[in-house]
Design an enzyme around this catalytic site. Structure first.
Site, PDB file in Angstrom:
ATOM      1  N   PRO A   2      13.976  28.425 -21.342  1.00  0.00           N
ATOM      2  CA  PRO A   2      15.362  28.178 -21.785  1.00  0.00           C
ATOM      3  C   PRO A   2      15.583  28.671 -23.212  1.00  0.00           C
ATOM      4  O   PRO A   2      14.763  28.447 -24.094  1.00  0.00           O
ATOM      5  CB  PRO A   2      15.494  26.656 -21.728  1.00  0.00           C
ATOM      6  CG  PRO A   2      14.355  26.171 -20.909  1.00  0.00           C
ATOM      7  CD  PRO A   2      13.270  27.197 -21.028  1.00  0.00           C
ATOM      8  N   GLU A   3      16.689  29.373 -23.416  1.00  0.00           N
ATOM      9  CA  GLU A   3      17.081  29.815 -24.754  1.00  0.00           C
ATOM     10  C   GLU A   3      18.355  29.065 -25.148  1.00  0.00           C
ATOM     11  O   GLU A   3      18.779  28.144 -24.454  1.00  0.00           O
ATOM     12  CB  GLU A   3      17.312  31.333 -24.759  1.00  0.00           C
ATOM     13  CG  GLU A   3      16.090  32.136 -24.302  1.00  0.00           C
ATOM     14  CD  GLU A   3      16.312  33.636 -24.324  1.00  0.00           C
ATOM     15  OE1 GLU A   3      17.146  34.106 -25.110  1.00  0.00           O
ATOM     16  OE2 GLU A   3      15.653  34.333 -23.541  1.00  0.00           O
TER      17      GLU A   3
END
Ligand code: ZN
Length: 281
Positions: A2-3
């Site tokens: 996840p960014e």
């Protein structure tokens, strides 16, 4: 992994769900998730009966803020494979069983359901921070900086000989961009991923700042990116749709959306990188 857009998607959902609610219970199940917590009883005591006043984010860090005079936040970092999932069932139907690798569970007063932290690879973490003392190593939040001060963003890009893609990935310089969106930002800005930041013209540096805001905002609107490994889903288990609109990331051999030349793959800083040789200079 996840960014910023994926963490922001979860942040918004979590804020809608738990702000104003009082924490009832905290179950510490996985030892690795709480590896920074020396005093486990103290950790639970610090959370139970506190009301959530906000859900914040800095870079890829989720920060559940508790009411009180001193800013105290529960840091939740998803790292590689962490998922926050809200489990609820209507009426008296029992909750679905907890998934394997559920390492933390939190419940709230007057809310039927539980917040689960599921993390097969156990790189994720929960810990408390006061005045963000543990987050001092992070640079400014990439989205906030791109929206509030593009000149400062451009200055950071130009301040080092580091190639622009690894520079965007360096959380000490700007926080939140990861491997997927760094490719997209460089493409949208028309900048080669291996150009040293200090070699870029001022307009090119400003294009990086502008593109960062555009790419991140567009990805948030689409609920983030879920790759084929399905490791990222939102609070309710839904996949994000931003992957469908990536211009170059993971599209080697496909036509560049701007010039139709085949997108190429290379490795920079030990990570896969995707780019168009014609559109990025
Ligand atoms: Zn192209």
């Amino acid at each position: 992994m996840p960014e910023l857009p994926e963490v922001e998607t979860v942040r918004r959902e979590l804020a809608d769900l738990i702000v104003g609610h009082q924490i009832s219970t905290v179950e510490m199940i996985g030892a690795r998730t709480f590896r920074r917590v020396d005093d486990r009883d103290g950790f639970v005591r610090a959370l139970v009966s506190r009301t959530v006043s906000a859900v914040n984010r800095h870079g890829k860090y989720l920060l559940v803020e508790l009411d009180g005079l001193v800013r105290t936040e529960l840091v939740i970092h998803l790292r590689m494979s962490g998922q926050l999932l809200w489990a609820a069932s209507p009426g008296d139907v029992p909750l679905e069983p907890r998934p394997l690798h559920t390492h933390a569970v939190m419940t709230f007063a007057a809310m039927a359901g539980e917040l689960r932290f599921v993390d097969p690879r156990t790189f994720g973490e929960w810990y408390l921070t006061v005045e963000r003392a543990e987050l001092g190593h992070l640079g400014p939040d990439a989205l906030h900086l791109a929206e509030s001060d593009q000149a400062e963003f451009a200055r950071i890009v130009g301040s080092t000989r580091t190639a622009v893609k690894p520079l965007l990935l360096d959380q000490r310089r700007v926080a939140g961009v990861g491997n997927i969106y760094a490719d997209e930002i460089c493409f949208l800005a028309g900048v080669r991923i291996d150009r040293p930041g200090s070699s870029l013209s001022k307009p090119a540096r400003l294009r990086i700042a502008q593109a960062t805001g555009e790419v991140l905002r567009a990805a948030i609107e689409r609920g983030g990116t879920t790759l084929s490994d399905a490791q990222y889903v939102d609070l309710y288990g839904n996949a994000g749709a931003a992957g469908n609109s990536h211009a170059v990331h993971a599209r080697a051999g496909e036509p560049c959306p701007r010039c139709s030349r085949a997108v190429e793959r290379t490795v920079i800083g030990g990570r896969s990188a995707y780019f168009c040789r014609r559109c990025q200079k």
